[in-house]
Design a protein around this motif. Structure first.
Motif, PDB file in Angstrom:
ATOM      1  N   LYS A 334       0.694  -1.171   0.209  1.00  0.00           N
ATOM      2  CA  LYS A 334       0.159   0.007   0.132  1.00  0.00           C
ATOM      3  C   LYS A 334       0.865   1.028   0.139  1.00  0.00           C
ATOM      4  O   LYS A 334       0.358   2.168  -0.427  1.00  0.00           O
ATOM      5  CB  LYS A 334      -0.792  -0.097   1.385  1.00  0.00           C
ATOM      6  CG  LYS A 334      -1.924  -1.260   1.334  1.00  0.00           C
ATOM      7  CD  LYS A 334      -2.794  -1.132   0.061  1.00  0.00           C
ATOM      8  CE  LYS A 334      -3.811  -2.263  -0.006  1.00  0.00           C
ATOM      9  NZ  LYS A 334      -4.603  -2.249  -1.137  1.00  0.00           N
ATOM     10  N   ARG A 335       2.021   1.184   0.433  1.00  0.00           N
ATOM     11  CA  ARG A 335       2.986   2.298   0.499  1.00  0.00           C
ATOM     12  C   ARG A 335       3.865   2.433  -0.936  1.00  0.00           C
ATOM     13  O   ARG A 335       4.407   3.482  -0.947  1.00  0.00           O
ATOM     14  CB  ARG A 335       3.816   2.501   1.648  1.00  0.00           C
ATOM     15  CG  ARG A 335       3.275   2.423   3.103  1.00  0.00           C
ATOM     16  CD  ARG A 335       4.042   2.340   4.099  1.00  0.00           C
ATOM     17  NE  ARG A 335       3.296   2.368   5.523  1.00  0.00           N
ATOM     18  CZ  ARG A 335       3.926   2.412   6.757  1.00  0.00           C
ATOM     19  NH1 ARG A 335       5.188   2.565   6.709  1.00  0.00           N
ATOM     20  NH2 ARG A 335       3.186   2.307   7.869  1.00  0.00           N
ATOM     21  N   THR A 357      -5.553   0.105  -7.609  1.00  0.00           N
ATOM     22  CA  THR A 357      -5.914   0.492  -5.989  1.00  0.00           C
ATOM     23  C   THR A 357      -4.986   0.875  -5.061  1.00  0.00           C
ATOM     24  O   THR A 357      -5.124   1.107  -3.985  1.00  0.00           O
ATOM     25  CB  THR A 357      -6.900  -0.793  -5.694  1.00  0.00           C
ATOM     26  OG1 THR A 357      -5.795  -1.784  -5.520  1.00  0.00           O
ATOM     27  CG2 THR A 357      -7.774  -1.075  -6.356  1.00  0.00           C
ATOM     28  N   LEU A 358      -3.302   0.776  -5.475  1.00  0.00           N
ATOM     29  CA  LEU A 358      -2.522   1.109  -4.614  1.00  0.00           C
ATOM     30  C   LEU A 358      -2.546   2.490  -4.539  1.00  0.00           C
ATOM     31  O   LEU A 358      -2.320   3.357  -5.489  1.00  0.00           O
ATOM     32  CB  LEU A 358      -1.128   0.669  -5.179  1.00  0.00           C
ATOM     33  CG  LEU A 358      -0.858  -1.098  -5.172  1.00  0.00           C
ATOM     34  CD1 LEU A 358       0.477  -1.384  -5.762  1.00  0.00           C
ATOM     35  CD2 LEU A 358      -1.319  -1.664  -3.638  1.00  0.00           C
ATOM     36  N   LEU A 364       5.116   3.093 -12.572  1.00  0.00           N
ATOM     37  CA  LEU A 364       5.163   1.470 -12.781  1.00  0.00           C
ATOM     38  C   LEU A 364       5.910   1.496 -14.320  1.00  0.00           C
ATOM     39  O   LEU A 364       5.375   2.038 -15.273  1.00  0.00           O
ATOM     40  CB  LEU A 364       3.472   1.194 -12.915  1.00  0.00           C
ATOM     41  CG  LEU A 364       3.310  -0.268 -13.168  1.00  0.00           C
ATOM     42  CD1 LEU A 364       4.005  -1.093 -12.107  1.00  0.00           C
ATOM     43  CD2 LEU A 364       1.759  -0.570 -12.865  1.00  0.00           C
ATOM     44  N   TYR A 365       6.732   0.448 -14.337  1.00  0.00           N
ATOM     45  CA  TYR A 365       7.547   0.113 -15.467  1.00  0.00           C
ATOM     46  C   TYR A 365       7.435  -1.336 -15.818  1.00  0.00           C
ATOM     47  O   TYR A 365       8.011  -2.209 -14.961  1.00  0.00           O
ATOM     48  CB  TYR A 365       8.821   0.407 -15.407  1.00  0.00           C
ATOM     49  CG  TYR A 365       9.016   2.253 -15.313  1.00  0.00           C
ATOM     50  CD1 TYR A 365       8.840   2.835 -16.140  1.00  0.00           C
ATOM     51  CD2 TYR A 365       9.282   2.652 -14.029  1.00  0.00           C
ATOM     52  CE1 TYR A 365       8.949   4.338 -16.045  1.00  0.00           C
ATOM     53  CE2 TYR A 365       9.344   3.840 -13.886  1.00  0.00           C
ATOM     54  CZ  TYR A 365       9.046   4.847 -14.999  1.00  0.00           C
ATOM     55  OH  TYR A 365       9.150   6.346 -14.995  1.00  0.00           O
ATOM     56  N   LYS A 380      -8.370   7.703 -15.337  1.00  0.00           N
ATOM     57  CA  LYS A 380      -7.789   8.550 -14.238  1.00  0.00           C
ATOM     58  C   LYS A 380      -6.186   7.910 -13.692  1.00  0.00           C
ATOM     59  O   LYS A 380      -5.390   9.026 -13.425  1.00  0.00           O
ATOM     60  CB  LYS A 380      -8.577   8.446 -13.079  1.00  0.00           C
ATOM     61  CG  LYS A 380      -8.076   9.136 -11.735  1.00  0.00           C
ATOM     62  CD  LYS A 380      -9.168   9.000 -10.811  1.00  0.00           C
ATOM     63  CE  LYS A 380      -9.012   9.766  -9.490  1.00  0.00           C
ATOM     64  NZ  LYS A 380      -9.958   9.691  -8.199  1.00  0.00           N
ATOM     65  N   PHE A 381      -5.908   6.911 -13.955  1.00  0.00           N
ATOM     66  CA  PHE A 381      -4.768   6.178 -13.635  1.00  0.00           C
ATOM     67  C   PHE A 381      -3.594   6.799 -14.707  1.00  0.00           C
ATOM     68  O   PHE A 381      -2.641   7.014 -14.103  1.00  0.00           O
ATOM     69  CB  PHE A 381      -4.867   4.746 -13.696  1.00  0.00           C
ATOM     70  CG  PHE A 381      -3.499   3.951 -13.609  1.00  0.00           C
ATOM     71  CD1 PHE A 381      -3.065   3.754 -12.214  1.00  0.00           C
ATOM     72  CD2 PHE A 381      -2.788   3.583 -14.541  1.00  0.00           C
ATOM     73  CE1 PHE A 381      -1.826   3.104 -12.135  1.00  0.00           C
ATOM     74  CE2 PHE A 381      -1.650   2.873 -14.609  1.00  0.00           C
ATOM     75  CZ  PHE A 381      -1.157   2.732 -13.141  1.00  0.00           C
ATOM     76  N   TYR A 382      -3.921   6.712 -16.084  1.00  0.00           N
ATOM     77  CA  TYR A 382      -3.163   7.236 -16.849  1.00  0.00           C
ATOM     78  C   TYR A 382      -2.779   8.761 -16.778  1.00  0.00           C
ATOM     79  O   TYR A 382      -1.648   9.149 -16.920  1.00  0.00           O
ATOM     80  CB  TYR A 382      -3.595   6.978 -18.393  1.00  0.00           C
ATOM     81  CG  TYR A 382      -3.531   5.306 -18.695  1.00  0.00           C
ATOM     82  CD1 TYR A 382      -2.360   4.875 -18.645  1.00  0.00           C
ATOM     83  CD2 TYR A 382      -4.703   4.652 -19.112  1.00  0.00           C
ATOM     84  CE1 TYR A 382      -2.339   3.434 -19.064  1.00  0.00           C
ATOM     85  CE2 TYR A 382      -4.665   3.553 -19.574  1.00  0.00           C
ATOM     86  CZ  TYR A 382      -3.353   2.878 -19.327  1.00  0.00           C
ATOM     87  OH  TYR A 382      -3.438   1.518 -19.524  1.00  0.00           O
TER      88      TYR A 382
END
Length: 474
Positions: A334-335, A357-358, A364-365, A380-382
């Motif tokens: 979570k961190r 959800t993190l 992130l690669y 929203k994530f992108y």
């Protein structure tokens, strides 16, 4: 009566400072005298670095009064001023810049109360530091730093091991080479040992059992070889361990798992082959773990239960030859803010929903693998990730179609929409089917049957389009 007391006070001050010294003190405007020998030692030291043209004539009343020199600090001992901190080099705008040709004069080692000594961007021409004289600073010196001095070459003086009161030894980005002197093991009071960015070679001395107070150990960006010493796990107070960019090999010693206070472990770009599952998982305090660029044993690496390492903020596992699915335990961190899994041999699908959800994930690669299926991250994530998300060079990975009018939305580069990838794959199947059928001189009804089987999971409209394509091709 007050006049008599004032005279008596000055007499006592002069008497204290003169006692045991051949030189007389010189009184500054704030009432504290400075020994002439101390001032001359300081001036001579500075002249060795900036040139003889400097004589301190513009200082008022002296370097320990209202000095305009950045990097010179003093303190009172027996009511006399003595230099306690000295930084040579252009650190601040009003610091004295080092000359092209300089020398370390012996007067430097006569500053009897010197606690901190730093050389910053001074040595550009080749110079080897002599081994002598450093012993005279051993009783007081607590901090010694050489930062960004490419001209400093040769081995690190073994007499540094006589500075037993040192709490900080920083030898960063210089030209030092050769093996480390074993006498460094005598510095048991050290809290920080940084030897990064030099040309040191050979094995790392196996004497860390004496460093019970050490908080930071940075040996990165050298050419150290061999295996890590077993005593590395006895530095019970260690917070940060950086051994990256060397030629270390073998397995991590089992003792590393006992470093219960460790927050950073960086061993990237070495030849370390194992010992991770037995050690890393035990260090629950880790926030930064960088293991990339090591040819590890896959079974050893994939056996780590990542869900037990809930404090991780940075995790880099790139370029390690990892195979199999992305470990599901990573989705429980979570961190986590940075996750590097790129340039491995990972297969299977990407747990998009779980990664999204993190709450803290910002980079992130996963590019350069053999991942398959659909990415189902939201717009929203992108928007949040921007260029800090990369998934290219996964031939069988596609992006689920997203319709967005947001200017912040940046689709992942190097990935095709899944609908386009399916269409391309369907066309290839049809063309190949036709080629095969023509070779066998089969009937058109057989052609229709094969095509219908390939497209059976599509809509009627899609089927008609594909059939029209077949007619045109025939």
């Amino acid at each position: 009566m007050s006049w008599i007391h004032s005279v008596l006070f000055l007499f006592l001050v002069f008497r204290w400072c003169i006692a045991g010294e051949s030189s007389s003190p010189e009184v500054t405007d704030d009432g504290a005298p400075m020994e002439i020998s101390e001032r001359e030692a300081l001036y001579s030291t500075i002249q060795g670095f900036v040139g003889d043209s400097w004589n301190g004539s513009d200082l008022y009343p002296d370097p320990c009064g209202w000095t305009p020199i950045q990097g010179v600090s003093c303190d009172l001992y027996d009511d006399c001023w003595y230099v306690t901190e000295l930084t040579l080099g252009l650190v601040h705008e009003n610091s004295l810049a080092c000359a092209a040709s300089l020398e370390i004069k012996p007067q430097l080692f006569k500053l009897k109360h010197l606690k901190s000594l730093s050389f910053v961007k001074c040595f550009t021409s080749s110079l080897t530091i002599s081994k002598e004289d450093w012993i005279s600073l051993g009783s007081n010196l607590e901090s010694l730093e050489f930062r960004s001095n490419p001209g400093l070459i040769g081995e690190l003086p073994e007499t540094f091991g006589s500075l037993t009161n040192l709490k900080s030894l920083v030898v960063l980005e210089n030209g030092f080479n050769g093996k480390l002197p074993t006498r460094l093991c005598n510095l048991s009071s050290l809290k920080r040992l940084v030897l990064a960015g030099n040309l040191f070679t050979g094995t790392i001395p196996d004497c860390f059992n004496g460093f019970k107070n050490l908080l930071i150990l940075d040996l990165s960006r050298n050419s150290f070889s061999g295996t890590l010493p077993s005593t590395i796990g006895e530095m019970v107070s260690l917070l940060k361990l950086d051994l990256s960019n060397n030629q270390l090999e073998g397995k991590l010693p089992q003792g590393i798992g006992f470093l219960k206070n460790l927050t950073l472990l960086d061993v990237r770009n070495n030849r370390i082959s194992g010992g991770f599952s037995q050690n890393v998982e035990k260090i629950r305090s880790l926030t930064d773990l960088v293991l990339s660029g090591n040819p590890v044993d896959i079974d050893d690496m994939m056996g780590i239960k990542w869900e037990n390492m809930g404090s991780l903020v940075v995790l880099d596992l790139s370029k390690m030859g990892l195979r199999g699915d992305i470990p599901y335990g990573l989705t429980k961190l979570k961190r986590l803010r940075f996750l590097g899994l790129n340039d491995n041999e990972l297969t299977g699908t990407v747990p998009s929903k779980e990664f999204e959800t993190l709450p803290c994930l910002g980079a992130l690669y996963i590019h350069g693998n053999d991942l398959t299926g659909e990415l189902r991250f939201s717009t929203k994530f992108y928007e949040k990730m921007g260029t800090r998300f990369k998934a290219s060079k996964n031939p069988n990975l596609c992006q689920y179609d997203i319709v967005s009018e947001s200017r912040s939305y940046v689709p992942p580069l190097g990935l095709k929409p899944c609908s386009k990838m399916k269409r391309t794959e369907g066309d290839l199947v049809i063309l190949q089917t036709l080629r095969n059928l023509k070779k066998e001189d089969s009937s058109s009804s057989m052609s229709l049957m094969v095509t219908r089987r390939v497209l059976s999971n599509g809509s009627t409209w899609d089927l008609l389009l594909e059939l029209s394509l077949i007619v045109l091709l025939i």
